[in-house]
Design a protein around this motif. Structure first.
Motif, mmCIF file in Angstrom:
data_model
loop_
_atom_site.group_PDB
_atom_site.id
_atom_site.type_symbol
_atom_site.label_atom_id
_atom_site.label_comp_id
_atom_site.label_asym_id
_atom_site.label_seq_id
_atom_site.Cartn_x
_atom_site.Cartn_y
_atom_site.Cartn_z
ATOM 1 N N ILE A 109 38.830 60.920 -5.336
ATOM 2 C CA ILE A 109 37.668 61.722 -4.931
ATOM 3 C C ILE A 109 37.896 62.062 -3.469
ATOM 4 N N ASP A 110 38.321 63.297 -3.197
ATOM 5 C CA ASP A 110 38.923 63.671 -1.934
ATOM 6 C C ASP A 110 38.075 64.766 -1.268
ATOM 7 N N SER A 111 37.376 64.404 -0.190
ATOM 8 C CA SER A 111 36.478 65.348 0.488
ATOM 9 C C SER A 111 35.557 66.034 -0.521
ATOM 10 N N SER A 112 34.981 65.241 -1.386
ATOM 11 C CA SER A 112 34.089 65.737 -2.433
ATOM 12 C C SER A 112 32.806 64.918 -2.429
ATOM 13 N N LYS A 113 31.754 65.434 -3.074
ATOM 14 C CA LYS A 113 30.479 64.738 -3.017
ATOM 15 C C LYS A 113 29.719 64.852 -4.329
ATOM 16 N N ASP A 114 28.741 63.964 -4.462
ATOM 17 C CA ASP A 114 27.883 63.919 -5.643
ATOM 18 C C ASP A 114 28.720 63.709 -6.905
ATOM 19 N N VAL A 115 29.378 62.549 -6.932
ATOM 20 C CA VAL A 115 30.273 62.190 -8.033
ATOM 21 C C VAL A 115 29.716 60.958 -8.729
ATOM 22 N N THR A 116 29.624 61.016 -10.055
ATOM 23 C CA THR A 116 29.148 59.892 -10.853
ATOM 24 C C THR A 116 30.252 59.451 -11.809
ATOM 25 N N ILE A 161 39.081 52.672 -0.990
ATOM 26 C CA ILE A 161 38.800 53.741 -0.039
ATOM 27 C C ILE A 161 39.995 53.840 0.901
ATOM 28 N N GLY A 162 40.540 55.050 1.038
ATOM 29 C CA GLY A 162 41.657 55.272 1.926
ATOM 30 C C GLY A 162 42.972 55.427 1.180
ATOM 31 N N SER A 163 44.087 55.436 1.907
ATOM 32 C CA SER A 163 44.081 55.238 3.352
ATOM 33 C C SER A 163 43.803 56.519 4.139
ATOM 34 N N GLU A 164 43.676 57.659 3.421
ATOM 35 C CA GLU A 164 43.404 58.934 4.103
ATOM 36 C C GLU A 164 41.894 59.086 4.302
ATOM 37 N N THR A 165 41.426 58.851 5.517
ATOM 38 C CA THR A 165 39.989 58.736 5.778
ATOM 39 C C THR A 165 39.514 59.630 6.923
ATOM 40 N N ALA A 166 40.258 60.668 7.273
ATOM 41 C CA ALA A 166 40.049 61.390 8.532
ATOM 42 C C ALA A 166 38.647 61.971 8.691
ATOM 43 N N ALA A 167 38.085 62.517 7.621
ATOM 44 C CA ALA A 167 36.760 63.138 7.714
ATOM 45 C C ALA A 167 35.642 62.173 7.339
ATOM 46 N N GLY A 168 35.976 60.940 7.048
ATOM 47 C CA GLY A 168 34.975 59.924 6.753
ATOM 48 C C GLY A 168 34.659 59.778 5.279
ATOM 49 N N VAL A 169 34.176 58.591 4.936
ATOM 50 C CA VAL A 169 33.697 58.277 3.590
ATOM 51 C C VAL A 169 32.373 57.545 3.757
ATOM 52 N N LYS A 170 31.324 58.022 3.040
ATOM 53 C CA LYS A 170 30.023 57.380 3.209
ATOM 54 C C LYS A 170 29.212 57.450 1.920
ATOM 55 N N ILE A 215 34.440 54.808 7.678
ATOM 56 C CA ILE A 215 34.010 54.353 6.360
ATOM 57 C C ILE A 215 32.697 53.600 6.567
ATOM 58 N N GLN A 216 31.615 54.066 5.911
ATOM 59 C CA GLN A 216 30.309 53.459 6.169
ATOM 60 C C GLN A 216 29.368 53.682 4.985
ATOM 61 N N GLY A 217 28.334 52.861 4.942
ATOM 62 C CA GLY A 217 27.348 53.007 3.885
ATOM 63 C C GLY A 217 27.911 52.649 2.515
ATOM 64 N N ILE A 218 28.592 51.493 2.428
ATOM 65 C CA ILE A 218 29.243 51.051 1.190
ATOM 66 C C ILE A 218 28.413 49.924 0.590
ATOM 67 N N HIS A 219 27.982 50.096 -0.645
ATOM 68 C CA HIS A 219 27.107 49.123 -1.303
ATOM 69 C C HIS A 219 27.684 48.778 -2.683
ATOM 70 N N LEU A 220 28.022 47.500 -2.871
ATOM 71 C CA LEU A 220 28.585 47.052 -4.146
ATOM 72 C C LEU A 220 27.800 45.839 -4.632
ATOM 73 N N ARG A 221 27.521 45.814 -5.941
ATOM 74 C CA ARG A 221 26.691 44.736 -6.464
ATOM 75 C C ARG A 221 27.085 44.375 -7.896
ATOM 76 N N SER A 235 39.515 61.371 2.307
ATOM 77 C CA SER A 235 38.982 62.571 2.977
ATOM 78 C C SER A 235 40.012 63.202 3.903
ATOM 79 N N GLY A 236 41.283 63.097 3.554
ATOM 80 C CA GLY A 236 42.320 63.747 4.325
ATOM 81 C C GLY A 236 42.877 62.871 5.424
ATOM 82 N N SER A 237 44.006 63.342 5.991
ATOM 83 C CA SER A 237 44.733 62.544 6.972
ATOM 84 C C SER A 237 44.957 63.322 8.256
ATOM 85 N N GLY A 238 44.654 62.693 9.387
ATOM 86 C CA GLY A 238 45.031 63.227 10.682
ATOM 87 C C GLY A 238 44.164 64.350 11.204
#
Length: 434
Positions: free
Chosen positions: A209-216, A265-274, A302-308, A233-236
């Motif tokens: 899931i690469d620079s994409s959103k609203d994925v179930t 998550i990663g390792s390509e995280t340039a634009a963030g993952v949340k 990388i932020q806002g990660i919730h696992l349960r 979310s891309g590299s560099g």
């Protein structure tokens, strides 16, 4: 006008799509049988239903997959045409009980030969063709795919700038490279899909899931040769300039077997993952069940990660959060990227923060319970792991401590329990690690 057709009335799936392109909405039914095909370009407003016993199998000749502009290991460039490709097309569904087979063995064998020869330059016509189109490829970063050879293998399925895409019920197997790659796309549903690649088939992530959103993602079975549910979310600097994060991903009721990282998550995280939420998943024999990996030069937060409610058995390392990921770090980069000394904080400095993991039951842990390692200049911060129950495997089933994560030998793990370096405000079962 809506139209339903059968693949058996046409020479190929691509011909079926092209001939009926006038239909407002097209449904193609693939009956029981095996259908050999080359690359496929999907159209908008399309449903493909693979009936039980139907196998769509791809030809394994690299010359059949011409260059397309895409993102390959975090960098926009030309690479081989995906086996199935949707570019800026909306409202697509692939469903049913059938199989999409990428015939990956020949691709894996070619890559294994590259590794054995330690080849780092293009050799074959299909590689040299990409090298001409990608004049700066020698300076581009990569992961484990040896970009320098320009053997840029195709994913089995890729969607690029698409909306409203559903993948339901089918089996995706034997992918040459990443199996389902989503780039700059939105509103994606992946339901009850089986991802099946051999454990030794390198770089065969289940989904990226690469620079994409609203994925179930729900009810999936994953058994692959690299990471499972993967967020990138891309590299560099180029990906930072594009600036599209991966966000709002929900994963539930999945079972993950062979995989280097189950939820990764990663390792390509340039634009963030949340904003990732994971609930009620089972990991059996997975190397690292929860895996956040990045390094200097990757950038992003990388932020806002919730696992349960996660159950794990015979995992190497149930929880791995680390910022020394060493895959394909150049010799001239090692001293800076993998240095244990603080480095200047720049736009390419990655960050990991605001992670909550609750209710983990990990039995027969084969290496270490947790590996949480930040950078001295960018500590991993605000992590809370509650109700974490774990027990080690029998002595004869334990792995060496250095199997916890890939850090190029930089980080030396000392014990089987909770390993932490460069953390701030980390709580595990109420105990503060700083």
């Amino acid at each position: 006008m809506n139209k339903q057709v059968k693949l058996t009335d046409y020479d190929s799936l691509q011909q079926c799509i092209d001939v009926n392109n006038h239909a407002e909405r097209l449904e193609i039914v693939v009956p029981t049988g095996t259908y050999l095909t080359g690359p496929i370009d999907l159209r908008a407003n399309l449903t493909i239903t693979l009936e039980k016993g139907a196998v769509l199998k791809f030809k394994d000749d690299p010359n059949l997959y011409p260059p397309v502009w895409t993102r390959w290991e975090g960098i926009e460039c030309y690479a081989m045409h995906p086996l199935i490709f949707a570019q800026e097309k909306n409202n697509i569904t692939i469903q049913g009980e059938g199989v999409i087979d990428g015939a990956g063995q020949a691709w894996w064998d070619k890559f294994e030969q590259i590794k054995q020869e330690d080849r780092t330059t293009p050799r074959y016509a299909y590689e040299k063709r990409l090298a001409v189109l990608n004049p700066g490829y020698r300076e581009q970063t990569g992961g484990g795919g040896r970009r320098s050879t320009q053997f840029l293998r195709p994913p089995l399925l890729q969607i690029w700038k698409c909306q409203h895409f559903t993948l339901k019920g089918v089996t995706l197997r034997n992918s040459p490279w990443w199996t389902f790659h989503m780039v700059y796309s939105q509103d994606i549903r992946i339901e009850n899909v089986h991802f099946n690649n051999p454990a030794d088939a390198i770089n065969t992530d289940a989904m990226d899931i690469d620079s994409s959103k609203d994925v179930t993602v729900t009810g999936c079975l994953i058994n692959v040769g690299d990471d499972g549910v993967t967020l990138k979310s891309g590299s560099g600097p180029s990906a930072q300039a594009i600036g599209i994060p991966t966000e709002n991903v929900r994963v539930s009721h999945c079972r993950i077997l062979s995989s280097m990282g189950g939820i990764a998550i990663g390792s390509e995280t340039a634009a963030g993952v949340k904003n990732l939420t994971v609930n009620d998943c089972v990991f059996t024999g997975t190397q690292r069940a929860v895996r956040l990996k990045t390094r200097r030069g990757r950038g992003g937060t990388i932020q806002g990660i919730h696992l349960r409610n996660l159950k794990m058995d015979r995992c190497w390392c149930p929880v791995a959060l680390q910022m020394y990921f060493a895959s394909e770090v150049g010799v001239d980069e090692v001293n800076q990227i993998l240095s244990l000394e603080p480095q200047p904080v720049t736009a390419q400095t990655p960050h990991i923060q605001d992670v909550e993991i609750e209710k983990i039951e990990a039995t027969n842990v084969r290496c270490v319970a947790a590996f949480i390692v930040g950078l001295p200049e960018a500590k991993i911060k605000n992590v809370k792991i509650d109700d974490f129950k774990w027990q080690l495997a029998a002595a004869n089933d334990l792995l060496p401590l250095d199997e916890a994560e890939k850090t190029g030998g930089t980080i030396h793990v000392k014990q089987r329990g909770i390993n932490t370096i460069n953390v701030s405000n980390l709580y595990v079962n109420g105990h503060l690690f700083n």
